[in-house]
Design an enzyme around this catalytic site. Structure first.
Site, PDB file in Angstrom:
ATOM      1  N   ARG A   1      62.108  67.178  75.331  1.00 46.57           N
ATOM      2  CA  ARG A   1      61.055  67.723  76.233  1.00 46.57           C
ATOM      3  C   ARG A   1      61.051  69.505  75.669  1.00 46.57           C
ATOM      4  NH1 ARG A   1      60.862  63.931  81.717  1.00 46.57           N
ATOM      5  NH2 ARG A   1      59.718  62.368  80.769  1.00 46.57           N
TER       6      ARG A   1
ATOM      7  N   TYR B   1      52.464  64.315  74.847  1.00 45.91           N
ATOM      8  CA  TYR B   1      53.467  63.616  74.637  1.00 45.91           C
ATOM      9  C   TYR B   1      54.763  63.973  75.108  1.00 45.91           C
ATOM     10  CZ  TYR B   1      54.024  66.441  70.166  1.00 45.91           C
ATOM     11  OH  TYR B   1      54.338  67.439  69.043  1.00 45.91           O
ATOM     12  N   GLU B   2      55.780  63.055  75.061  1.00 48.38           N
ATOM     13  CA  GLU B   2      57.008  63.317  75.481  1.00 48.38           C
ATOM     14  C   GLU B   2      57.025  63.757  77.106  1.00 48.38           C
ATOM     15  OE1 GLU B   2      59.416  62.912  72.979  1.00 48.38           O
ATOM     16  OE2 GLU B   2      60.723  62.727  74.875  1.00 48.38           O
ATOM     17  N   GLY B   3      56.101  62.701  77.631  1.00 49.15           N
ATOM     18  CA  GLY B   3      56.250  62.701  79.051  1.00 49.15           C
ATOM     19  C   GLY B   3      55.057  63.665  79.312  1.00 49.15           C
TER      20      GLY B   3
ATOM     21  N   GLN C   1      55.601  65.502  84.069  1.00 44.79           N
ATOM     22  CA  GLN C   1      56.649  66.616  84.545  1.00 44.79           C
ATOM     23  C   GLN C   1      56.498  67.084  85.839  1.00 44.79           C
ATOM     24  OE1 GLN C   1      58.817  67.141  81.964  1.00 44.79           O
ATOM     25  NE2 GLN C   1      57.510  65.706  80.376  1.00 44.79           N
TER      26      GLN C   1
END
Lengths: 275, 639
Positions: free
Chosen positions: B342, B483-485, B490
């Protein structure tokens, strides 16, 4: 990256002893940053960080290739202060060590004084071959390398685009306006390298890490046995008496094509002696 | 001596290296910047200033990092930037136009022209190894240095940078969960970059809900596993940059419990190695490759941006693999790399925002249009002199600077959490990482969209045309918020898990440091800026208390306020870090509770201080208004 052999004679064979190459390098103010001239001396202000002159990177690369099999490269440089950033770049590329003549007395040195100092420093390294750029990017006098050769009593070959070494002599492809000459010359000698003729390697991660622990021998003018009055402002045989701004470019000439534009363009180029 | 005619022996001129790398055309403190040049990547001096501000020099004192002196790191980053400027920057726009292509018959992906050669040079120079442990063949530098390199690389060519970024994730997973034998066999080639790594989580019906994964791994003779299933959105899932790729695949095993607790992690090499070529024990080994494994790319996506990065649908058909970590421990393993992954996406955000800023500044200095009111000369001026354009550029710069400090503080805290000899300091730093990661990821990437959009705006109509290049930054940036959460995920993470105001919590400590910094800069004569910081802190405190209360009693209302709260939080932290530039030098600004104090040990330039003042007095107050959104209820969100 540039693993190709340098000359048609191929890479160094075992016919000679380890090749000790000195490459003369200059540390200059970053050309990307705005340059300033000292108002009194009209010389370039050289404060802060200095970088390796790009035109020297070719010589360093050639030296490294020649010494790759058996030998090493020593950088030789001079500066009015102890700045070594530019030398670190050369060491990170692969040079084994550096000699920096660093002395306040060197301020104001002209080309000949520079050659005297560098020649003394080079003598210490006892090189088989001395490589230099044809000229520096900040000064452009282009005379120092041949002066060094004269002071060292060595022959010199200028404008090399290819160097190979065998049996105690060097063979150089020397750039000319028409093409190139093949020149042979006994070692030790001084060879100047034209910018752009090899692709200088990038310093690798390991190279940069290793550069930190490579020796940089810092010497003063006195260490070299030179008299301070023979260098710097005191020893300079030349003086910059004035500096003027370059003429601003005038407005261009607009050619409106009335059927004769091609003729007028040719006439214009002829006037400039371009055709 | 023979003279040769020139035509027979053309001399090839090679481009000179390293010319515009650290171009610093800007006259510090000048009212108007007039001759900015776009360097094509994040300038090294900006990176070094940020490292310095978050306390990088103290890392050198930690065990194993004595080599990481600021001088050494400066040399390193300058060397890296020279390489990037020459080899990577020129591939960015052509790579976007050409894109990666799938050959459907062979199932192989071809990267755009020049990418493979550039990547191999990157590997040959040893750059991928820098932030990894020496025991695995790494360069032994702190993660902060790796982050700084990512900043430079991603700004130059985001699509290419994704490949080593994912490999880093694979290295981290194996370094934490692999057996010593697996590590010895697999890590050196991943660390060096000779192999790349991929992360295979997402499936058509398992996106943010990873527990829905259906890919199956079945035991095979000899302790091996056979993996079958379809994974989507696999970045650099196949390519021609290297000989081999190691896929890390999340899969379910027979009789596993449902949901995330039934997932395990498998390493599946693209090619089969070793003498027999069949035993999974040989998978990925150093033996000669004997054929392709049962995994192939069946299609690649057509995307808004990052065209050069192939986003693959990967089909695993009884592919040989080996278990990494514990059976059913797949999610736990994935969580260990999540913070770093992240953070990496946050780095992409600031890198692209920086790129947009540099491009816009250079364009604004060069584009002459319009006259200034009250100028008797009536001369046309560069648009950088127009106040509204200056506002855009100032907003861009201040945003990038603040977000970069948040990102670099996070990296710094990761390093402290990893190596500090004092267990208490490690624990504090780890908690700070947890708190900062959602900010570093979501805020930087939201700003990337905003700032690249402003870059386009500064270019006017030309910005909307692809040739100027800023449209690419805008398109490339958009994925980073997803992407990546996703950034929404978040915000939920921040509100549900990371937010606590008790004794010793990261948020409480930051609040305390904000107050101290405000006092400090007030004493140093910056009254307005101190007040802005204190006001933002008070508003934030109010919002945080409200959400902590709602978390227990009306969780949907708490989540409805999550995104505006994350923006408030990040602005406050960014403002606090930037305010470090206003602390008078020599007053011991550095060395706050987490070492992420944002002091200015080397002294900020006059321009840097003005940027901080602009952020604190003009951008930070905007977030006060967000408290109304935080106060709202889920029922207010009419759709």
């Amino acid at each position: 990256m540039s693993g190709a052999p340098i000359g048609r004679w191929g890479p160094l064979s075992g016919t000679i002893a380890p090749m000790n190459v000195v490459v003369c390098v200059k540390q200059i103010p970053d050309p990307a940053a705005p340059a300033a001239l000292d108002a009194q001396s009209h010389t370039l202000v050289r404060e802060g960080k200095l970088i390796l002159d790009d035109s020297d990177a070719y010589g360093v690369e050639m030296g490294l290739q020649l010494a790759a099999e058996d030998g090493e490269v020593t950088l030789v440089s001079m500066a009015p202060n102890g700045e070594v950033s530019g030398l670190r770049t050369g060491l990170a590329m692969g040079a084994a060590k550096a000699i920096l003549v660093s002395d306040g007395a060197l301020k104001g040195s002209d080309a000949l004084s520079t050659a005297k100092v560098l020649a003394k420093a080079i003598e210490r390294a006892q090189p088989d071959l001395v490589i230099a750029a044809t000229e520096s990017t900040d000064g452009y006098t282009g005379t120092t390398p041949v002066q060094i050769a004269e002071l060292l009593g060595m022959p010199s070959v200028t404008f090399a685009k290819k160097i190979s070494v065998a049996n105690g002599s060097v063979r150089v492809e020397r750039q000319t306006e028409a093409g190139y000459d093949e020149v042979e010359c006994p070692l030790p000698c001084v060879v100047t390298v034209t910018a752009g003729v090899v692709e200088p390697r990038y310093p690798s991660f390991k190279g940069i890490m290793a550069a930190k622990s490579k020796p940089v021998d810092q010497l003063t003018v006195a260490d070299l046995g030179l008299d301070a009055s023979s260098v710097g402002w005191a020893g300079a045989g030349q003086e910059i008496t004035g500096v003027a701004a370059a003429e601003e470019r005038g407005a261009g000439e607009l050619v409106v094509d009335e059927g004769d534009a091609h003729e007028r363009i040719v006439a214009f180029l002829e006037q400039l002696k371009l055709v | 001596m023979t003279a040769h005619p020139v035509t027979a022996h053309p001399v090839t001129a090679h481009p000179v290296t390293a010319q515009p790398v650290t171009a610093q055309p800007v006259d510090e403190g000048a009212e108007t910047v007039r001759d900015a040049v776009d360097p094509g990547h994040t300038p090294v001096d900006r990176v070094l200033a940020a490292l310095d501000a978050v306390g990088f020099p103290e890392l050198q004192e930690l065990p194993g990092w004595s080599e990481a002196s600021p001088e050494m790191v400066a040399d390193l980053l300058e060397g890296f930037a020279a390489f990037v400027a020459e080899e990577i920057v020129p591939l960015n726009a052509p790579g976007d136009r050409e894109g990666s292509r799938l050959d459907p018959t062979s199932g192989r992906v071809h990267s755009p022209a020049g990418f493979a050669a550039a990547y191999q040079r990157y590997v040959a120079a040893g750059w991928p190894t820098v932030p990894f442990d020496e025991v695995h063949g790494g360069g032994g530098m702190p993660w902060s240095v790796g982050v700084a390199m990512q900043d430079i690389l991603a700004s130059a060519n985001m699509a290419l940078s994704l490949c080593p970024m994912l490999t880093q994730g694979a290295v981290e997973l194996l370094a934490r969960w692999g057996t010593p034998e697996q590590q010895a066999r697999l890590l050196p080639k991943l660390v060096s970059g000779e192999w790349t790594g991929t992360m295979n989580l997402t499936e058509p019906d398992a996106g943010s809900d990873v527990g829905a994964v259906r890919t199956m791994a079945r035991p095979a003779p000899g302790g091996a596993w056979r993996v079958s299933g379809t994974k989507i959105f696999i970045t650099w899932g196949d390519h021609d940059l290297t000989d081999d790729t190691l896929h890390l695949v999340l899969a379910r095993t027979p009789d596993a419990p449902p949901g995330t607790r039934g997932l395990s992690l498998f390493a599946v090499p693209a090619r089969l190695h070793g003498a027999g070529g069949a035993g999974a024990g040989d998978a990925g080994g150093a033996g000669a490759a004997v054929g392709r494994n049962g995994v192939r790319c069946v299609s690649i996506e057509h995307k808004l941006g990052i065209h050069a990065s192939p986003t693959c649908v990967m089909e695993f058909d009884s592919a040989e693999g080996e278990l990494v970590g514990e059976l059913h421990g797949g999610m736990r393993a994935m969580f260990t790399m999540m913070n770093a992954a992240r953070l990496s996406v946050g780095v992409e955000g600031i890198a692209l925002a920086e790129r947009g800023y540099q491009a816009a500044l250079a364009y604004a200095c060069q584009r002459v249009q319009g006259r200034l009111p009250g100028d008797p000369s009536g001369r046309a001026v560069a648009i950088v002199e127009h106040p509204d354009v200056r506002r855009m550029l100032a907003t861009m710069r201040a945003s990038v600077d603040a977000a970069r400090l948040v990102v670099y503080s996070t990296a710094h805290a990761m390093d402290v959490a990893r190596r500090h000899p004092d267990a208490r300091r490690r624990a504090e730093a780890a908690e700070l990482v947890g708190f900062l990661v959602p900010l570093a990821k979501a805020w930087s990437t939201d700003l990337a969209t905003d700032v690249t959009s402003l870059a386009l705006q500064v270019h006017g109509g030309a910005g909307y045309i692809e040739e100027t290049g800023v449209a690419q930054h805008y398109r490339d940036a958009r994925i980073t918020a997803i992407y990546e959460g996703t950034n929404g995920v978040q915000a939920i993470d921040l509100v549900q898990r990371k937010l606590g105001l008790g004794e010793g919590s990261a948020a409480a400590t930051i609040l305390q440091q904000v107050r101290e910094r405000a006092d400090q800069i007030r004493r140093d004569g910056h009254r307005d800026e101190a007040e802005a910081l204190m006001r933002a802190a008070a508003t934030w405190r109010h919002a945080a208390d409200l959400l902590i209360d709602r978390r227990a009693h009306s969780p949907l209302d708490a989540l409805a306020g999550a995104t505006p709260f994350l923006t408030m939080t990040a602005n406050l932290v960014g403002g606090w870090l930037l305010a470090g530039r206003l602390v008078a030098s020599g007053t011991g600004a550095a060395a706050g509770g987490f070492g992420a104090s944002g002091g200015s040990p080397r002294g900020a330039s006059d321009r840097d201080r003005k940027v901080a003042r602009f952020f604190l007095t003009q951008l930070l107050p905007r977030t006060d208004g967000l408290v109304h959104a935080v106060r709202g209820h889920v029922d207010d969100l009419v759709i």
